[in-house]
Scaffold this motif. Sequence first.
Motif, PDB file in Angstrom:
ATOM      1  N   LEU A   1      49.327   3.573  11.109  1.00  0.00           N
ATOM      2  CA  LEU A   1      47.882   3.714  11.275  1.00  0.00           C
ATOM      3  C   LEU A   1      47.460   5.097  10.789  1.00  0.00           C
ATOM      4  N   PRO A   2      46.694   5.188   9.686  1.00  0.00           N
ATOM      5  CA  PRO A   2      46.249   6.502   9.219  1.00  0.00           C
ATOM      6  C   PRO A   2      45.096   7.025  10.073  1.00  0.00           C
ATOM      7  N   ILE A   3      45.147   8.297  10.398  1.00  0.00           N
ATOM      8  CA  ILE A   3      44.102   8.941  11.195  1.00  0.00           C
ATOM      9  C   ILE A   3      43.678  10.220  10.485  1.00  0.00           C
ATOM     10  N   ASP A   4      42.408  10.278  10.108  1.00  0.00           N
ATOM     11  CA  ASP A   4      41.882  11.483   9.489  1.00  0.00           C
ATOM     12  C   ASP A   4      41.705  12.565  10.542  1.00  0.00           C
ATOM     13  N   VAL A   5      42.050  13.788  10.181  1.00  0.00           N
ATOM     14  CA  VAL A   5      41.947  14.917  11.105  1.00  0.00           C
ATOM     15  C   VAL A   5      41.084  16.008  10.479  1.00  0.00           C
ATOM     16  N   ILE A   6      40.045  16.398  11.201  1.00  0.00           N
ATOM     17  CA  ILE A   6      39.184  17.494  10.770  1.00  0.00           C
ATOM     18  C   ILE A   6      39.243  18.584  11.823  1.00  0.00           C
ATOM     19  N   GLN A   7      39.630  19.781  11.437  1.00  0.00           N
ATOM     20  CA  GLN A   7      39.671  20.909  12.363  1.00  0.00           C
ATOM     21  C   GLN A   7      38.489  21.825  12.087  1.00  0.00           C
ATOM     22  N   LYS A   8      37.756  22.125  13.150  1.00  0.00           N
ATOM     23  CA  LYS A   8      36.572  22.952  12.992  1.00  0.00           C
ATOM     24  C   LYS A   8      36.327  23.763  14.254  1.00  0.00           C
ATOM     25  N   ASP A   9      35.281  24.552  14.240  1.00  0.00           N
ATOM     26  CA  ASP A   9      34.985  25.476  15.337  1.00  0.00           C
ATOM     27  C   ASP A   9      34.315  24.740  16.501  1.00  0.00           C
ATOM     28  N   ILE A  10      35.138  24.000  17.254  1.00  0.00           N
ATOM     29  CA  ILE A  10      34.662  23.279  18.438  1.00  0.00           C
ATOM     30  C   ILE A  10      35.608  23.566  19.596  1.00  0.00           C
ATOM     31  N   LYS A  11      35.174  23.255  20.806  1.00  0.00           N
ATOM     32  CA  LYS A  11      35.990  23.547  21.990  1.00  0.00           C
ATOM     33  C   LYS A  11      36.901  22.400  22.395  1.00  0.00           C
ATOM     34  N   HIS A  12      36.448  21.178  22.131  1.00  0.00           N
ATOM     35  CA  HIS A  12      37.185  20.016  22.616  1.00  0.00           C
ATOM     36  C   HIS A  12      37.528  19.073  21.473  1.00  0.00           C
ATOM     37  N   ILE A  13      38.542  18.248  21.684  1.00  0.00           N
ATOM     38  CA  ILE A  13      38.968  17.268  20.696  1.00  0.00           C
ATOM     39  C   ILE A  13      38.152  15.990  20.858  1.00  0.00           C
ATOM     40  N   HIS A  14      37.771  15.365  19.728  1.00  0.00           N
ATOM     41  CA  HIS A  14      36.943  14.147  19.746  1.00  0.00           C
ATOM     42  C   HIS A  14      37.598  13.072  18.883  1.00  0.00           C
TER      43      HIS A  14
ATOM     44  N   ARG B   1      38.010   2.675  10.723  1.00  0.00           N
ATOM     45  CA  ARG B   1      38.577   3.955  10.289  1.00  0.00           C
ATOM     46  C   ARG B   1      38.586   4.930  11.462  1.00  0.00           C
ATOM     47  N   VAL B   2      39.692   5.652  11.620  1.00  0.00           N
ATOM     48  CA  VAL B   2      39.876   6.536  12.772  1.00  0.00           C
ATOM     49  C   VAL B   2      39.792   7.993  12.326  1.00  0.00           C
ATOM     50  N   ARG B   3      39.047   8.775  13.093  1.00  0.00           N
ATOM     51  CA  ARG B   3      38.943  10.198  12.785  1.00  0.00           C
ATOM     52  C   ARG B   3      39.017  11.016  14.066  1.00  0.00           C
ATOM     53  N   ILE B   4      39.743  12.099  14.005  1.00  0.00           N
ATOM     54  CA  ILE B   4      39.833  13.047  15.116  1.00  0.00           C
ATOM     55  C   ILE B   4      39.255  14.380  14.660  1.00  0.00           C
ATOM     56  N   SER B   5      38.325  14.899  15.451  1.00  0.00           N
ATOM     57  CA  SER B   5      37.819  16.256  15.237  1.00  0.00           C
ATOM     58  C   SER B   5      38.471  17.140  16.288  1.00  0.00           C
ATOM     59  N   ALA B   6      39.140  18.187  15.849  1.00  0.00           N
ATOM     60  CA  ALA B   6      39.912  19.025  16.766  1.00  0.00           C
ATOM     61  C   ALA B   6      39.583  20.500  16.566  1.00  0.00           C
ATOM     62  N   PRO B   7      39.765  21.319  17.617  1.00  0.00           N
ATOM     63  CA  PRO B   7      39.544  22.766  17.488  1.00  0.00           C
ATOM     64  C   PRO B   7      40.481  23.394  16.457  1.00  0.00           C
ATOM     65  N   LEU B   8      40.044  24.434  15.842  1.00  0.00           N
ATOM     66  CA  LEU B   8      40.840  25.113  14.821  1.00  0.00           C
ATOM     67  C   LEU B   8      42.198  25.570  15.344  1.00  0.00           C
ATOM     68  N   ARG B   9      42.216  25.975  16.601  1.00  0.00           N
ATOM     69  CA  ARG B   9      43.447  26.540  17.174  1.00  0.00           C
ATOM     70  C   ARG B   9      44.494  25.481  17.500  1.00  0.00           C
ATOM     71  N   MET B  10      44.129  24.207  17.507  1.00  0.00           N
ATOM     72  CA  MET B  10      45.026  23.145  17.950  1.00  0.00           C
ATOM     73  C   MET B  10      45.998  22.772  16.829  1.00  0.00           C
ATOM     74  N   ASP B  11      47.302  22.752  17.129  1.00  0.00           N
ATOM     75  CA  ASP B  11      48.291  22.408  16.106  1.00  0.00           C
ATOM     76  C   ASP B  11      48.396  20.894  15.941  1.00  0.00           C
ATOM     77  N   LEU B  12      48.938  20.473  14.807  1.00  0.00           N
ATOM     78  CA  LEU B  12      48.992  19.054  14.461  1.00  0.00           C
ATOM     79  C   LEU B  12      49.822  18.236  15.448  1.00  0.00           C
ATOM     80  N   GLU B  13      50.861  18.814  15.992  1.00  0.00           N
ATOM     81  CA  GLU B  13      51.698  18.068  16.933  1.00  0.00           C
ATOM     82  C   GLU B  13      50.926  17.739  18.205  1.00  0.00           C
TER      83      GLU B  13
END
Length: 233
Positions: free
Chosen positions: A9-22, A31-43
């Motif tokens: 299952l492919p999941i697009d990941v966008i890291q940006k200046d936010i506080k919480h993961i969405h 189509r699946v997308r995760i928006s994550a804080p910049l500081r959060m590592d891929l694992e």
Amino acid sequence: MLQIKLSNLPIDVIQKDIKHIHLSVYPPIGRVRISAPLRMDLETIRVFALSKLNWIKKQQQKLLDQERETPREYVTQESHYYLGKRYLMKVIEHNAAPRVVLKHSAIELYIRPDISREKKRAVLDEWYRQKLKEIVPEYIAYWKEKMKLEGIEYAIKKMKTKWGTCNREAKRIWLNLELAKKPKECIEYIIVHEMVHLLERHHNERFIAYVDKYLPKWRFYKEGLNKRPLGHE
């Protein structure tokens, strides 16, 4: 854009200046997308996605199971929708400019002889666009005053994955042309949803509180919108 895979299952990941993961699952095919804080590592993001895998698959199945219109041919006796109501199309050939007339239970499409299906579609789409332009400004004016907002613009375009979007910097909301086929309360719900993004960017608790305040029955409208047939595209 980064991408991770879970069980193919492919999941697009966008890291940006936010506080919480969405996490979002988008129509039409899930189509699946995760928006994550910049500081959060891929694992960490991968572990989060894995914890939500069953939910993701359920949402994707809902989208795949949702009723869809068959491709439209724009011929007499074909079903078309306007503001949630089903109409039968009546194609009338004439040697004049194309136009659309709404009559009781029929949508009359006046076109020149031997016109292509694509042209018929364009004529009907333009009619839908003009109808939305008659409906939307009144809603925007009303909610702009309620939300104490100024200088709101709107535009209409075809979108495959969203009912609407909001450009906070330009103070402009975009509305999907397909909304012309949905009930007025669904149109209003999308307008309110996008205008609230001018007060709160993210779909967080503050955002939900605003929508609850302005449109308490929004969950009912959202459910009704999502149960209605999608365009075949």
